[in-house]
Design a protein around this motif. Structure first.
Motif, PDB file in Angstrom:
ATOM      1  N   ASN A 141       4.220  -0.544  16.186  1.00 60.36           N
ATOM      2  CA  ASN A 141       4.112  -0.637  15.229  1.00 60.36           C
ATOM      3  C   ASN A 141       4.438  -2.283  14.446  1.00 60.36           C
ATOM      4  N   LEU A 142       5.947  -2.554  14.822  1.00 62.37           N
ATOM      5  CA  LEU A 142       6.248  -3.846  13.898  1.00 62.37           C
ATOM      6  C   LEU A 142       5.797  -5.042  14.436  1.00 62.37           C
ATOM      7  N   CYS A 143       5.743  -4.942  16.131  1.00 60.49           N
ATOM      8  CA  CYS A 143       4.803  -6.028  16.337  1.00 60.49           C
ATOM      9  C   CYS A 143       3.569  -6.365  16.187  1.00 60.49           C
ATOM     10  N   CYS A 144       2.869  -5.152  15.363  1.00 61.66           N
ATOM     11  CA  CYS A 144       1.366  -5.477  14.852  1.00 61.66           C
ATOM     12  C   CYS A 144       1.585  -6.082  13.157  1.00 61.66           C
ATOM     13  N   ILE A 145       2.526  -5.212  12.620  1.00 62.79           N
ATOM     14  CA  ILE A 145       3.101  -5.925  11.300  1.00 62.79           C
ATOM     15  C   ILE A 145       3.466  -7.740  11.452  1.00 62.79           C
ATOM     16  N   ILE A 146       4.504  -8.336  11.811  1.00 57.13           N
ATOM     17  CA  ILE A 146       4.490  -9.413  12.209  1.00 57.13           C
ATOM     18  C   ILE A 146       2.822  -9.911  12.552  1.00 57.13           C
TER      19      ILE A 146
END
Length: 195
Positions: free
Chosen positions: A174-179
């Motif tokens: 999820n964090l990777c997609c946010i970035i």
């Protein structure tokens, strides 16, 4: 002197409709991510019982993950259609890579990590209910009772370790997609006249 309609494009340029779709998919995914990750998750986690929060997550997250991976796929597709590989600049190549990473990670989260996390959490809740746990509000309240359950029940302990592993993997996705979406929004802001 004839003018070209706004919705028409010159050679290689996306139409206004393609730009609109791209913006809709990117902003939809970004908005969902910010809301689910930083607002609703924190509010629900601190105001609902452990099992209610888990139940809502297990119903909400599959839609969130699948809709997010769909948005990421369409973002990649729209961008790739309007940027032939032989004509890509370094910046556009980087953007294609960012979209590809986002699609891949969002897909893995939708098809694997998110699904397994919900299944493990459901199994844990059944054990917790049989021990009279799960109705406490907030995730950190009554931590000692859950630690004791882990020590006395090997199956629950195994589920707890698996949940931590898969939940952390899902959170990293999820964090990777946010970035990735943050970078894409920056790229879009810097290139508002194109795509």
């Amino acid at each position: 002197m004839s003018s070209v309609p706004i919705a028409m494009s010159t050679e290689g340029e996306p139409t206004t409709f393609a730009k609109l779709l791209h913006l809709i998919f990117l902003s939809t995914f970004w908005g969902m991510q910010i809301w689910v990750t930083f607002i609703s998750g924190l509010i629900m986690g601190s105001n609902l019982t452990r099992h209610t929060f888990g139940f809502i997550q297990s119903k909400l997250f599959p839609y969130y993950f699948h809709l997010g991976s769909t948005c990421a796929f369409f973002n990649l597709t729209i961008f790739a259609v309007h940027h032939p590989s032989e004509l890509l600049s370094n910046e556009e190549t980087f953007q294609i890579i960012i979209f590809f990473i986002c699609v891949t990670v969002a897909g893995i989260n939708a098809q694997w990590f998110g699904q397994i996390t919900s299944e493990i959490m459901t199994d844990m809740h059944l054990i917790e209910q049989s021990c009279g746990l799960g109705q406490d509000i907030g995730l950190t309240i009554n931590r000692e009772a859950y630690n004791q359950l882990e020590e006395s029940n090997p199956k629950y302990k195994k589920f707890s370790h698996q949940l931590a592993l898969y939940h952390n993997a899902s959170s990293l996705c999820n964090l990777c997609c946010i970035i990735c979406n943050g970078i894409s929004l920056y790229y879009m802001a810097a290139n508002l006249s194109t795509l």
